[in-house]
Design a protein around this motif. Sequence first.
Motif, short mmCIF file in Angstrom:
data_model
loop_
_atom_site.label_atom_id
_atom_site.label_comp_id
_atom_site.label_asym_id
_atom_site.label_seq_id
_atom_site.Cartn_x
_atom_site.Cartn_y
_atom_site.Cartn_z
N VAL A 69 0.84 -1.21 0.00
CA VAL A 69 0.00 0.00 0.00
C VAL A 69 0.87 1.26 0.00
O VAL A 69 0.69 2.16 -0.82
CB VAL A 69 -0.93 0.00 1.23
N LEU A 70 1.84 1.30 0.90
CA LEU A 70 2.66 2.51 1.02
C LEU A 70 3.62 2.65 -0.17
O LEU A 70 3.91 3.77 -0.60
CB LEU A 70 3.41 2.51 2.35
N SER A 71 4.09 1.53 -0.71
CA SER A 71 4.91 1.61 -1.94
C SER A 71 4.06 2.15 -3.08
O SER A 71 4.52 2.95 -3.90
CB SER A 71 5.45 0.23 -2.33
N GLY A 72 2.81 1.71 -3.13
CA GLY A 72 1.88 2.20 -4.16
C GLY A 72 1.67 3.70 -4.03
O GLY A 72 1.60 4.42 -5.03
N CYS A 73 1.61 4.19 -2.80
CA CYS A 73 1.45 5.64 -2.58
C CYS A 73 2.63 6.41 -3.18
O CYS A 73 2.44 7.45 -3.81
CB CYS A 73 1.35 5.94 -1.08
N LEU A 74 3.84 5.88 -2.97
CA LEU A 74 5.03 6.59 -3.48
C LEU A 74 5.09 6.53 -5.01
O LEU A 74 5.46 7.51 -5.67
CB LEU A 74 6.30 5.99 -2.86
N LEU A 75 4.73 5.38 -5.56
CA LEU A 75 4.69 5.28 -7.04
C LEU A 75 3.65 6.24 -7.61
O LEU A 75 3.91 6.91 -8.62
CB LEU A 75 4.29 3.86 -7.45
N ALA A 76 2.50 6.30 -6.96
CA ALA A 76 1.41 7.15 -7.46
C ALA A 76 1.84 8.63 -7.44
O ALA A 76 1.42 9.40 -8.31
CB ALA A 76 0.17 6.96 -6.61
N MET A 134 -3.12 9.63 -0.76
CA MET A 134 -3.76 9.55 -2.08
C MET A 134 -4.86 10.62 -2.22
O MET A 134 -5.03 11.22 -3.28
CB MET A 134 -4.38 8.17 -2.29
N GLY A 135 -5.58 10.86 -1.13
CA GLY A 135 -6.61 11.88 -1.15
C GLY A 135 -6.03 13.26 -1.43
O GLY A 135 -6.61 14.07 -2.15
N GLY A 136 -4.84 13.52 -0.88
CA GLY A 136 -4.16 14.79 -1.14
C GLY A 136 -3.76 14.92 -2.61
O GLY A 136 -3.93 15.98 -3.22
N GLY A 184 -10.85 1.92 0.01
CA GLY A 184 -11.05 3.33 0.34
C GLY A 184 -11.26 4.22 -0.88
O GLY A 184 -11.09 5.44 -0.82
N SER A 185 -11.66 3.62 -2.00
CA SER A 185 -11.75 4.36 -3.26
C SER A 185 -12.76 5.50 -3.23
O SER A 185 -12.54 6.54 -3.85
CB SER A 185 -12.15 3.42 -4.40
N ILE A 186 -13.87 5.28 -2.55
CA ILE A 186 -14.95 6.28 -2.59
C ILE A 186 -14.52 7.54 -1.83
O ILE A 186 -14.64 8.66 -2.34
CB ILE A 186 -16.25 5.69 -2.01
N ALA A 187 -14.00 7.34 -0.63
CA ALA A 187 -13.58 8.51 0.16
C ALA A 187 -12.41 9.23 -0.54
O ALA A 187 -12.39 10.45 -0.63
CB ALA A 187 -13.17 8.07 1.57
N VAL A 188 -11.45 8.46 -1.04
CA VAL A 188 -10.26 9.07 -1.63
C VAL A 188 -10.61 9.79 -2.93
O VAL A 188 -10.28 10.97 -3.11
CB VAL A 188 -9.17 8.00 -1.88
N HIS A 189 -11.27 9.08 -3.85
CA HIS A 189 -11.42 9.63 -5.20
C HIS A 189 -12.69 10.44 -5.38
O HIS A 189 -12.66 11.46 -6.08
CB HIS A 189 -11.33 8.50 -6.22
N ALA A 190 -13.81 10.01 -4.80
CA ALA A 190 -15.05 10.79 -4.96
C ALA A 190 -15.02 12.02 -4.05
O ALA A 190 -15.14 13.15 -4.52
CB ALA A 190 -16.27 9.92 -4.66
N LEU A 191 -14.82 11.79 -2.74
CA LEU A 191 -14.84 12.93 -1.81
C LEU A 191 -13.63 13.84 -2.04
O LEU A 191 -13.75 15.06 -2.09
CB LEU A 191 -14.89 12.44 -0.36
#
Lengths: 74, 414
Positions: free
Chosen positions: B211-218, B280-282, B326-333
């Motif tokens: 998860v955290l590696s994915g955050c850095l790649l993203a 990711m939300g940021g 957590g897709s809805i909170a991160v990407h929609a909200l």
Amino acid sequence: MSAFEDDNQDGVFPMKIAGFLLLPAGWMIVASAIVLLPPGAARMAFICAGAAVEVLGMVLIFRAHLADSPGKAR
Amino acid sequence: VALCTACIFLIPLAIAGLALINTGLGRSRSAAHSMLAALCVVSVAAVVYAAWGFAVQGVAGGPAHLLHAGGKAWSWIGSGPILLRGVDLEASPDFLIALLQMFSVALAATIPLGSGAERWRLGPCCVSTAILAGFIYPLFAHWVWGGGWLSQLGANAGLGRGFLDAAGGSTVQAVGGVTALAIAWILGSRHGKYASEGMPAALPGHNIVLVLSGCLLAWVGWMGLNCAGTMLMYGASPAALAAIAANTTLPAAAAVLTSVIMTRARFGKPDASLSGNAWMGGLVASSAGCALVSAMAAIVIGAVAGAIVTVGIEWLDRLEVDDPGGSIAVHALGGLWGVLAVGVVGRTPAGVSGQWLAQLVGMATIIGVVLPLAYLLNWILNLIYPNRVALQGEREGMDLHELGAGAYPEAAEF
């Protein structure tokens, strides 16, 4: 079994339908205000009112989902 | 052109990051299925968008169908040729836009995988992606980026400069996020997630390092997305790219710090998965305004996004919307907040007013048109081709049930 067939009990189905109808209804208010009203307070009020209708629709859908949810995990 | 192309080439890292996050936040028995689903939806999205979606979306100033209302002409859908015919493949601006959009729609299609994790069958998931990439995404993207009615709000209705979204906070993130919500509603929760009295059970992800590696790649991918989007859609100059990269990083940094502080205060220790989602939300909240806000405003946008995601994930869980990634909170909200923030804290030229109202109209369109459309089309699909795996398949895991082998054959169940 479909998601809606699951819901057809205790008013959950009508509540969900009403919620989903309120979403485009709110958007229609917003779109109509942009096209029909001149810039000003009235247009701003109608746009905000349309958004509020959508919020009401979301509340209904979430309430319908909450009333139905535990039975869904088959 | 070279700089823009290089930025576009970074975008797949955002998709890879998101796929890793979705996989890490799910259980180990569905890990291989999650990664394969990401590959499949990216493939379907790219092919369908190139074949059909780009014609529906079009480009600003290109062929489109017009609707005349209130004495004005409003563009509502593109009418270009299908199969990318008529687009010069030799690095023309139109082809760069098509390439950017192909990657963007692939990113949008990866978002619902997080909310449908561990119960969404591979076949329906690919068909749902075709609906998103062939119709829902291009339609809304035409309205925002293809010279459509949302972008005309400034000229036709005197609302600011029209609806503004520099790099996909609405078109990519919010559209993907509300589709994720529709999928979560249609699929229902995972077996065992909610007891009869409705209290959510903790089903923790199997690999927080993924998860955290994915955050850095993203993060790297998002800098490419925001820079390329702003250059192609709003004509930003290469000199502005450093500021755009800063305005991408600062919201993510502010968001993760906010979440670390909030979860530390709430649970006694920082929560890694919530903090990763806040990061990711940021990033998501940065997209709409990355070229339109100051550095200080970017920090405020990120801090608010971090709080929204941290609270939103728990709030959705209480409302029994099972969203493992957590897709809805991160990407929609997060996406909707980023869009609104452009109107609230964005730089506005002198003499221009009503930008926040234009942003509100865009948000109302996502909730009032895109969400019901995504729900309706996926609900019809569910009638024809059931989305959800059978209970037995859910119990043994998507890997064994749909792929015939687990992701970690030599390891015990995590």
